[in-house]
Write a protein that holds these residues in place. Structure first.
Motif, mmCIF file in Angstrom:
data_model
loop_
_atom_site.group_PDB
_atom_site.id
_atom_site.type_symbol
_atom_site.label_atom_id
_atom_site.label_comp_id
_atom_site.label_asym_id
_atom_site.label_seq_id
_atom_site.Cartn_x
_atom_site.Cartn_y
_atom_site.Cartn_z
ATOM 1 N N VAL A 1 -7.754 -0.422 0.989
ATOM 2 C CA VAL A 1 -6.460 -0.743 0.401
ATOM 3 C C VAL A 1 -5.833 -1.867 1.220
ATOM 4 C CG1 VAL A 1 -5.299 1.038 1.778
ATOM 5 C CG2 VAL A 1 -4.227 0.209 -0.317
ATOM 6 N N GLN A 2 -5.125 -2.746 0.544
ATOM 7 C CA GLN A 2 -4.456 -3.851 1.209
ATOM 8 C C GLN A 2 -3.045 -3.417 1.617
ATOM 9 O OE1 GLN A 2 -5.859 -6.840 1.965
ATOM 10 N NE2 GLN A 2 -7.773 -6.012 1.139
ATOM 11 N N VAL A 3 -2.803 -3.337 2.916
ATOM 12 C CA VAL A 3 -1.477 -2.990 3.410
ATOM 13 C C VAL A 3 -1.258 -3.723 4.725
ATOM 14 C CG1 VAL A 3 -2.442 -0.879 4.429
ATOM 15 C CG2 VAL A 3 0.027 -1.114 4.191
ATOM 16 N N GLY A 4 -0.103 -4.330 4.865
ATOM 17 C CA GLY A 4 0.188 -5.122 6.046
ATOM 18 C C GLY A 4 0.629 -4.275 7.233
ATOM 19 N N GLU A 5 0.483 -4.830 8.424
ATOM 20 C CA GLU A 5 0.874 -4.106 9.637
ATOM 21 C C GLU A 5 2.364 -3.763 9.653
ATOM 22 O OE1 GLU A 5 -0.468 -6.159 13.075
ATOM 23 O OE2 GLU A 5 -2.604 -5.838 12.620
ATOM 24 N N PRO A 6 3.266 -4.638 9.188
ATOM 25 C CA PRO A 6 4.690 -4.262 9.193
ATOM 26 C C PRO A 6 4.964 -2.995 8.387
ATOM 27 C CG PRO A 6 4.462 -6.630 8.891
ATOM 28 C CD PRO A 6 3.086 -6.052 8.791
ATOM 29 N N GLU A 7 4.257 -2.837 7.248
ATOM 30 C CA GLU A 7 4.445 -1.629 6.444
ATOM 31 C C GLU A 7 3.937 -0.395 7.178
ATOM 32 O OE1 GLU A 7 3.462 -2.235 2.075
ATOM 33 O OE2 GLU A 7 2.565 -4.020 2.982
ATOM 34 N N LEU A 8 2.797 -0.533 7.848
ATOM 35 C CA LEU A 8 2.238 0.598 8.596
ATOM 36 C C LEU A 8 3.154 0.973 9.758
ATOM 37 C CD1 LEU A 8 -1.511 -0.494 8.679
ATOM 38 C CD2 LEU A 8 -0.556 1.421 7.378
ATOM 39 N N LEU B 1 -3.539 2.250 11.991
ATOM 40 C CA LEU B 1 -3.196 1.342 13.090
ATOM 41 C C LEU B 1 -4.178 1.494 14.244
ATOM 42 C CD1 LEU B 1 0.684 1.760 13.011
ATOM 43 C CD2 LEU B 1 -0.550 -0.384 12.615
ATOM 44 N N SER B 2 -4.583 2.712 14.538
ATOM 45 C CA SER B 2 -5.571 2.942 15.602
ATOM 46 C C SER B 2 -6.895 2.273 15.271
ATOM 47 C CB SER B 2 -5.782 4.441 15.820
ATOM 48 O OG SER B 2 -4.621 5.048 16.318
ATOM 49 N N ARG B 3 -7.319 2.408 14.012
ATOM 50 C CA ARG B 3 -8.586 1.785 13.594
ATOM 51 C C ARG B 3 -8.515 0.270 13.734
ATOM 52 N NH1 ARG B 3 -8.820 6.141 9.665
ATOM 53 N NH2 ARG B 3 -7.519 4.966 8.217
ATOM 54 N N ARG B 4 -7.409 -0.322 13.293
ATOM 55 C CA ARG B 4 -7.263 -1.776 13.380
ATOM 56 C C ARG B 4 -7.208 -2.234 14.841
ATOM 57 N NH1 ARG B 4 -3.271 -3.755 8.415
ATOM 58 N NH2 ARG B 4 -4.299 -2.537 6.772
ATOM 59 N N LEU B 5 -6.536 -1.468 15.665
ATOM 60 C CA LEU B 5 -6.434 -1.811 17.077
ATOM 61 C C LEU B 5 -7.801 -1.757 17.751
ATOM 62 C CD1 LEU B 5 -4.310 -2.599 19.143
ATOM 63 C CD2 LEU B 5 -3.935 -0.175 19.605
ATOM 64 N N ALA B 6 -8.587 -0.746 17.408
ATOM 65 C CA ALA B 6 -9.910 -0.587 18.022
ATOM 66 C C ALA B 6 -10.851 -1.728 17.653
ATOM 67 C CB ALA B 6 -10.518 0.751 17.615
ATOM 68 N N ARG B 7 -10.591 -2.398 16.519
ATOM 69 C CA ARG B 7 -11.455 -3.504 16.096
ATOM 70 C C ARG B 7 -11.129 -4.810 16.813
ATOM 71 N NH1 ARG B 7 -10.823 -1.207 10.677
ATOM 72 N NH2 ARG B 7 -9.245 -2.781 10.188
ATOM 73 N N GLU B 8 -10.004 -4.841 17.525
ATOM 74 C CA GLU B 8 -9.625 -6.056 18.252
ATOM 75 C C GLU B 8 -10.584 -6.299 19.422
ATOM 76 O OE1 GLU B 8 -7.235 -8.175 17.596
ATOM 77 O OE2 GLU B 8 -6.001 -7.126 16.100
ATOM 78 N N ARG B 9 -10.785 -7.570 19.774
ATOM 79 C CA ARG B 9 -11.685 -7.907 20.885
ATOM 80 C C ARG B 9 -11.136 -7.364 22.207
ATOM 81 N NH1 ARG B 9 -13.914 -13.922 21.128
ATOM 82 N NH2 ARG B 9 -14.829 -13.080 19.197
ATOM 83 N N ALA B 10 -9.852 -7.473 22.420
ATOM 84 C CA ALA B 10 -9.201 -6.931 23.619
ATOM 85 C C ALA B 10 -8.004 -6.104 23.133
ATOM 86 C CB ALA B 10 -8.763 -8.044 24.558
ATOM 87 N N PRO B 11 -8.234 -4.851 22.729
ATOM 88 C CA PRO B 11 -7.184 -4.058 22.073
ATOM 89 C C PRO B 11 -5.877 -3.975 22.846
ATOM 90 C CG PRO B 11 -9.300 -2.938 21.947
ATOM 91 C CD PRO B 11 -9.496 -4.108 22.849
ATOM 92 N N ALA B 12 -5.952 -3.730 24.156
ATOM 93 C CA ALA B 12 -4.730 -3.525 24.941
ATOM 94 C C ALA B 12 -3.884 -4.786 25.042
ATOM 95 C CB ALA B 12 -5.085 -3.003 26.328
ATOM 96 N N GLN B 13 -4.496 -5.964 24.859
ATOM 97 C CA GLN B 13 -3.756 -7.229 24.959
ATOM 98 C C GLN B 13 -3.429 -7.836 23.600
ATOM 99 O OE1 GLN B 13 -6.640 -6.851 27.241
ATOM 100 N NE2 GLN B 13 -5.010 -5.982 28.522
ATOM 101 N N SER B 14 -3.763 -7.162 22.534
ATOM 102 C CA SER B 14 -3.588 -7.729 21.198
ATOM 103 C C SER B 14 -2.119 -7.745 20.783
ATOM 104 C CB SER B 14 -4.393 -6.920 20.178
ATOM 105 O OG SER B 14 -3.845 -5.622 20.055
#
Length: 286
Positions: A130-137, A156-169
């Motif tokens: 589903v298409q949903v933006g981060e501001p909505e989440l 949000l956790s799933r999207r964060l985990a996909r970041e190259r450097a999650p803690a600095q994203s």
């Protein structure tokens, strides 16, 4: 297990908390128990009692239930304004043949406080794309319904985990900003916290919040200890916190981290007056 209340003889089968936001404020976070033996749905009003809880009062919701009413599983309807009750409809005695099984719907008839869930909620909760933006989440972390908050948190956790450097994203920074400014309010800050803790595990920020309220410190202790982070120094400090709920979680964290020192726990046992916090210290020693 820590006994909060004795309801007398019965056979409790299901338990449910009012967390979906549709019922009036006096019902929020109440516990509901289905009792096969009593032929009842029991409502319990739960309050903090030191490091533990107590049932301040309770009531049986049915004045004259049918003789064959035997409730087992209970669940909320989609909007949280009704309770679905699975009824065994039989005493469970040994007979050759028995027709069993009913489903009841108990509905609140007063004004509803339910807030519509976001359009994307059902698809996202079922794991569909589903298409949903981060501001909505991020905004949904403060929704009155727990299932809406959890669904946003997990995405949000799933999207964060996909970041190259999650803690600095940028997403991690937005979540930390929500925590620091308290923009989501109420219980939403805990969902912001766990979005970070699940999506960017291992971050030193977990226990760095020296001015955090006790409720957030409890979450941080659970998160840090379940991930076996090197946090023994901070945990030892929190063993002496002024709030017994934090002391209990600090004792539990010490045990999970398997810190090879017993003196801090023994020292705390000598002065700990809260029975639940003492229980946590003893379990940590074990």
């Amino acid at each position: 297990l820590w006994m909060m209340h004795d309801f007398g003889a019965g056979a409790a089968c299901g338990a449910l908390a009012a967390t979906e936001g549709a019922l009036p404020a006096e019902y929020r976070d109440n516990l509901f128990l289905s009792d096969f033996g009593k032929r009842q749905i029991i409502r319990g009003v739960v309050e903090r009692d030191g490091a533990g809880f107590r049932v301040a009062r309770h009531e049986e919701l049915f004045r004259d239930p049918p003789a064959d009413f035997r409730p087992v599983g209970i669940a909320w309807s989609e909007d949280g304004g009704s309770m679905l009750i699975c009824d065994w409809q039989h005493r469970d005695v040994k007979v050759a043949e028995a027709n069993v099984g009913r489903l009841w719907r108990m509905t609140w008839n007063g004004p509803s406080s339910a807030k519509a869930k976001p359009e994307w909620f059902t698809a996202l909760a079922m794991g569909r794309p589903v298409q949903v933006g981060e501001p909505e989440l991020l905004a949904a972390l403060g929704h009155p319904a727990k299932m809406a908050r959890l669904t946003a948190q997990r995405e949000l956790s799933r999207r964060l985990a996909r970041e190259r450097a999650p803690a600095q994203s940028a997403l991690a920074q937005n979540l930390q900003s929500l925590l620091e400014r308290g923009e989501v309010g109420g219980i939403g800050k805990f969902h912001a916290f766990w979005s970070l803790a699940e999506g960017a595990p291992g971050g030193a920020w977990l226990l760095d919040g020296k001015d955090w309220e006790p409720a957030l410190l409890r979450q941080a202790l659970r998160a840090a200890s379940s991930r076996h982070l090197s946090a023994a120094g901070r945990v030892e400090e929190l063993l002496g916190h002024g709030d017994p709920t934090v002391r209990f979680q600090a004792g539990a964290a010490w045990g999970r981290l398997r810190v090879a020192q017993s003196l801090p726990l023994l020292g705390r046992l000598e002065v700990e007056e809260d029975s639940v916090a003492r229980h946590g210290l003893v379990r940590a020693l074990e």
